[in-house]
Scaffold this motif. Structure first.
Motif, PDB file in Angstrom:
ATOM      1  N   LEU A 276      35.279  42.535  55.371  1.00 13.27           N
ATOM      2  CA  LEU A 276      35.071  41.639  56.515  1.00 13.27           C
ATOM      3  C   LEU A 276      33.943  42.167  57.404  1.00 13.27           C
ATOM      4  O   LEU A 276      33.055  41.405  57.837  1.00 13.27           O
ATOM      5  CB  LEU A 276      36.374  41.545  57.312  1.00 13.27           C
ATOM      6  CG  LEU A 276      36.496  40.399  58.321  1.00 13.27           C
ATOM      7  CD1 LEU A 276      36.461  39.062  57.602  1.00 13.27           C
ATOM      8  CD2 LEU A 276      37.807  40.549  59.103  1.00 13.27           C
ATOM      9  N   ASP A 277      33.946  43.481  57.638  1.00 13.15           N
ATOM     10  CA  ASP A 277      32.919  44.097  58.478  1.00 13.15           C
ATOM     11  C   ASP A 277      31.535  43.982  57.829  1.00 13.15           C
ATOM     12  O   ASP A 277      30.541  43.687  58.499  1.00 13.15           O
ATOM     13  CB  ASP A 277      33.270  45.564  58.707  1.00 13.15           C
ATOM     14  CG  ASP A 277      32.341  46.241  59.689  1.00 13.15           C
ATOM     15  OD1 ASP A 277      32.462  45.951  60.892  1.00 13.15           O
ATOM     16  OD2 ASP A 277      31.494  47.045  59.257  1.00 13.15           O
TER      17      ASP A 277
ATOM     18  N   LEU B 130      26.106  41.500  57.822  1.00 10.36           N
ATOM     19  CA  LEU B 130      25.007  40.865  57.093  1.00 10.36           C
ATOM     20  C   LEU B 130      24.698  39.491  57.679  1.00 10.36           C
ATOM     21  O   LEU B 130      23.533  39.073  57.771  1.00 10.36           O
ATOM     22  CB  LEU B 130      25.390  40.707  55.610  1.00 10.36           C
ATOM     23  CG  LEU B 130      25.414  41.975  54.747  1.00 10.36           C
ATOM     24  CD1 LEU B 130      25.725  41.606  53.303  1.00 10.36           C
ATOM     25  CD2 LEU B 130      24.084  42.703  54.803  1.00 10.36           C
ATOM     26  N   ARG B 131      25.755  38.807  58.113  1.00  8.46           N
ATOM     27  CA  ARG B 131      25.578  37.461  58.682  1.00  8.46           C
ATOM     28  C   ARG B 131      24.831  37.520  60.006  1.00  8.46           C
ATOM     29  O   ARG B 131      24.036  36.611  60.322  1.00  8.46           O
ATOM     30  CB  ARG B 131      26.959  36.828  58.866  1.00  8.46           C
ATOM     31  CG  ARG B 131      26.919  35.346  59.261  1.00  8.46           C
ATOM     32  CD  ARG B 131      28.307  34.730  59.217  1.00  8.46           C
ATOM     33  NE  ARG B 131      29.216  35.373  60.147  1.00  8.46           N
ATOM     34  CZ  ARG B 131      30.230  36.119  59.797  1.00  8.46           C
ATOM     35  NH1 ARG B 131      30.468  36.362  58.512  1.00  8.46           N
ATOM     36  NH2 ARG B 131      31.024  36.672  60.705  1.00  8.46           N
ATOM     37  N   ARG B 132      25.033  38.612  60.781  1.00  5.03           N
ATOM     38  CA  ARG B 132      24.377  38.702  62.093  1.00  5.03           C
ATOM     39  C   ARG B 132      22.915  39.147  61.984  1.00  5.03           C
ATOM     40  O   ARG B 132      22.145  38.931  62.913  1.00  5.03           O
ATOM     41  CB  ARG B 132      25.157  39.687  62.985  1.00  5.03           C
ATOM     42  CG  ARG B 132      26.474  39.114  63.489  1.00  5.03           C
ATOM     43  CD  ARG B 132      27.062  39.990  64.594  1.00  5.03           C
ATOM     44  NE  ARG B 132      27.655  41.221  64.075  1.00  5.03           N
ATOM     45  CZ  ARG B 132      28.933  41.335  63.709  1.00  5.03           C
ATOM     46  NH1 ARG B 132      29.739  40.287  63.811  1.00  5.03           N
ATOM     47  NH2 ARG B 132      29.406  42.476  63.269  1.00  5.03           N
TER      48      ARG B 132
ATOM     49  N   THR C 261      35.656  36.039  68.624  1.00  9.29           N
ATOM     50  CA  THR C 261      35.194  36.499  69.938  1.00  9.29           C
ATOM     51  C   THR C 261      33.768  37.003  69.808  1.00  9.29           C
ATOM     52  O   THR C 261      33.364  37.474  68.741  1.00  9.29           O
ATOM     53  CB  THR C 261      36.098  37.630  70.486  1.00  9.29           C
ATOM     54  OG1 THR C 261      35.594  38.052  71.753  1.00  9.29           O
ATOM     55  CG2 THR C 261      36.129  38.809  69.551  1.00  9.29           C
ATOM     56  N   ASP C 262      33.006  36.889  70.900  1.00 11.45           N
ATOM     57  CA  ASP C 262      31.618  37.363  70.894  1.00 11.45           C
ATOM     58  C   ASP C 262      31.500  38.791  71.403  1.00 11.45           C
ATOM     59  O   ASP C 262      30.428  39.384  71.342  1.00 11.45           O
ATOM     60  CB  ASP C 262      30.739  36.456  71.765  1.00 11.45           C
ATOM     61  CG  ASP C 262      30.635  35.054  71.175  1.00 11.45           C
ATOM     62  OD1 ASP C 262      30.727  34.938  69.936  1.00 11.45           O
ATOM     63  OD2 ASP C 262      30.477  34.087  71.946  1.00 11.45           O
ATOM     64  N   LYS C 263      32.579  39.320  71.921  1.00 10.24           N
ATOM     65  CA  LYS C 263      32.542  40.650  72.506  1.00 10.24           C
ATOM     66  C   LYS C 263      32.826  41.703  71.431  1.00 10.24           C
ATOM     67  O   LYS C 263      33.908  41.751  70.855  1.00 10.24           O
ATOM     68  CB  LYS C 263      33.576  40.762  73.622  1.00 10.24           C
ATOM     69  CG  LYS C 263      33.516  42.101  74.348  1.00 10.24           C
ATOM     70  CD  LYS C 263      34.541  42.154  75.467  1.00 10.24           C
ATOM     71  CE  LYS C 263      34.494  43.507  76.181  1.00 10.24           C
ATOM     72  NZ  LYS C 263      35.505  43.586  77.256  1.00 10.24           N
TER      73      LYS C 263
END
Length: 620
Positions: free
Chosen positions: A375-376, A381-383, A498-500
């Motif tokens: 998941l991490d 990679l997506r970011r 969440t964005d945090k």
């Protein structure tokens, strides 16, 4: 006068022909014939139907039975004689074995075709002929060639008159098919046949569990040939021997005791696979011939039921038997289960609970690690967020920590390789590394690596106890409620809920989990490993189930530790996109300032402040 001459001429015609008379038509070297076995005999002694000259075109065949009645009678009942009576033209006859009629010499003569040294060639004229074997559907593949390579064949070739030849085992004139109850090589008679030369062994075997079973008519119990082979018998020390220490347990004993059909009939249990998975079995599979095999404990020809007080595996004798290799083995060994499998079957309750505990722990632990890291990884990679932008480095591991970490790193890799090489000795990678057959080297490398890892761990503990400045990591590594929250927040962040982004202190939950898991695993592996290493001491003070439990724990903990390093630690220092291709703190002692600033802002600020204070102190 005429009448007298006519009478003398008639008497001359009536007298038996002499050898000189015969050689006037037949090419026979009388000088050479005189040196043969029948050299003292007249031609008509064998060719008795010839009483005058000239004789009939086809005189009656020679009757060897005239002198050799017993031999001919035995031949008539033999497999060869019966075949001849049934019209088999190419079966063995007197001439086939003893040679041309006028050249027969005594069997003791080195030139004789039935001399012990030449007998394999004589029998091989038919039994090494592939066309002959195929024509008569003889199933034995190259029996004569196998015999020549055997310990018996080689000794005969050297001139050892006491070594067994074809006739010693099969008979000479009275050879019978092996299915015949009277045959010397019938399975019921094999022990007696071999006992002619090996009488002391035969006496012991006859009283063994196998010998008595054969005597009762069992067709499953092994005879001499069942264990040693037939024509291809080799000395026990030879690598190809069926009773060689490296093969006896699997190829010979295991052939029957590991057979599913015989197991269902006699209830052998899973002793063969249990032995194969034991330290002794694994060591033998890895090439060690000094490890105990079936014969080491149960005996060779004197195998008896364990209930027999004379048996080497009778409880009353186990301490002595095991003590041959394990001096000082305690009497507790007599009350312990043997041939215990660490993967099911008959096992002590402790082994069962250890196995089931790890069956639950390993999938749960590694499953969580795969889910968390997967998941991490894909979230990062997506970011597509760049990392290590400035290239600035900050202190992360001091020299002492790097030394102990290096010791652990090298020793752990060696432990994994040598440990799994013991467990899977036939694996291709073990052969590639050249560790098959090198059990002694593998064992010492494993033990040395274990000592290095334990030493590194002890050094680490002593270092923390003595150096107050570095002892802070113990407090930083203590798990708390916040770590559970951090795990949940990290999962929510990577799932996009969440964005945090969660941040950590000096160590995050990932490092804490790894550190304490390593400490726990090291203790488990050290304690169980030392028990197995000091096996003589362990056998003296503990029952066998303690070593069985130690073996199970050592094995399953090794699997868990190896997978954890591969899935968890390697991800943190290698495959994490934010540190790829590697976090070199273990080598340089420094970590990326950008990564620390983003993931551990408070810790980053504290490190920077400490550096500034140090610079200020140096300036003053």
């Amino acid at each position: 006068m005429r009448l007298l001459l006519a009478g003398l001429f008639s008497l001359a015609l009536a007298a038996a022909p002499t050898a000189q008379d015969c050689t006037s038509c037949h090419e026979v070297d009388l000088a050479k014939f005189a040196a043969t076995k029948h050299g003292s005999m007249a031609c008509t002694d064998c060719h008795s139907s010839i009483t005058k000259l000239p004789h009939a075109d086809k005189p009656a065949p020679v009757k060897c039975a005239t002198c050799h009645e017993d031999q001919v009678k035995a031949y008539g009942k033999s497999i060869h004689g019966v075949a001849k009576q049934n019209g088999m033209a190419d079966t063995a006859t007197c001439k086939s074995c003893h040679g041309p009629t006028h050249q027969i010499v005594a069997s003791s003569d080195p030139a004789s075709t039935v001399n012990k040294k030449n007998l394999a060639d004589t029998c091989g004229a038919c039994h090494s002929n592939p066309d002959f074997l195929a024509k008569h559907k003889i199933p034995f593949a190259k029996p004569v060639e196998a015999y020549r390579l055997s310990v018996h064949g080689r000794e005969v070739a050297k001139g050892n008159a006491s070594a067994a030849s074809c006739s010693d085992c099969h008979g000479s004139h009275d050879i019978l098919p092996s299915a015949d109850p009277k045959a010397k090589v019938n399975r019921a008679n094999v022990a007696e046949t071999c006992g002619v030369c090996h009488n002391d062994v035969q006496a012991v075997y006859a009283d063994s569990v196998h010998g008595l079973a054969v005597k009762r008519g069992s067709k499953d119990s092994p005879t001499c040939t069942g264990c040693h082979g037939e024509h291809n018998i080799l000395a026990p020390k030879e690598a190809g021997s069926l009773v060689n220490a490296a093969r006896v347990s699997t190829v010979t004993c295991g052939r029957c005791h590991g057979d599913e059909r015989l197991n269902s009939r006699y209830g052998f249990g899973d002793k063969v696979p249990a032995f194969q998975d034991s330290f002794h079995g694994l060591a033998i599979r890895g090439g060690q011939q000094t490890a105990a095999n079936c014969a080491s404990c149960h005996g060779v020809h004197n195998i008896l039921p364990s209930a027999d007080i004379r048996s080497t595996v009778n409880p009353a004798n186990l301490q002595k038997t095991c003590g041959q290799c394990h001096p000082g083995a305690g009497d507790k060994i007599a009350h312990s289960k043997v041939h215990v499998r660490t993967a099911g079957g008959i096992e002590h309750i402790s082994v069962k609970w250890i196995r089931w505990a790890y069956y639950a722990l390993i999938p749960m632990t590694i499953g969580f690690m795969l889910f968390h890291n997967g998941l991490d990884y894909f979230a990062k990679l997506r970011r597509h967020k760049p990392h290590h932008g400035t290239g600035e480095q900050l202190p992360r591991m001091n020299k002492t920590f790097r030394i102990t970490h290096g010791m652990v790193m090298v020793s752990f890799i060696l432990l994994v390789i040598t440990g799994f090489a013991l467990k899977f000795p036939e694996a291709g990678w073990v052969k590639v590394l050249g560790m098959n057959g090198a059990g002694l080297v593998r064992g010492w490398v494993h033990r040395i690596a274990a000592v290095v890892m334990m030493a590194a761990t002890v050094m680490h503990v002593i270092h923390l106890a003595l150096v107050k400045r570095d002892r802070v990591i113990l407090f930083e590594l203590l798990p708390g409620w916040q770590d559970a929250k951090d795990i949940a927040n990290a999962l929510r962040y990577n799932l996009g809920l969440t964005d945090k982004r969660p941040t950590f202190g000096m160590f995050g939950y990932a490092e804490k989990m790894e550190y304490w898991a390593f400490m726990w695993g090291t203790v488990v592996m050290a304690v169980t490993g030392l028990l197995l290493w000091a096996q003589n001491w362990s056998l003296k003070h503990f029952p066998i189930w303690v070593l069985d439990a130690a073996t199970a724990a050592h094995w399953y903990e090794a699997i868990l530790a190896t997978l954890s390093i591969l899935v968890w630690h390697w991800y943190l220092v290698i495959f994490d996109p934010e540190v790829y291709p590697m976090d070199l703190a273990w080598l340089t002692g420094k970590a990326s300032a950008d990564h620390l600033r983003e993931t551990r802002p408070e810790y980053y600020a504290a490190v920077v402040k400490k550096q500034e204070e140090a610079q200020k102190d140096r300036a003053e």
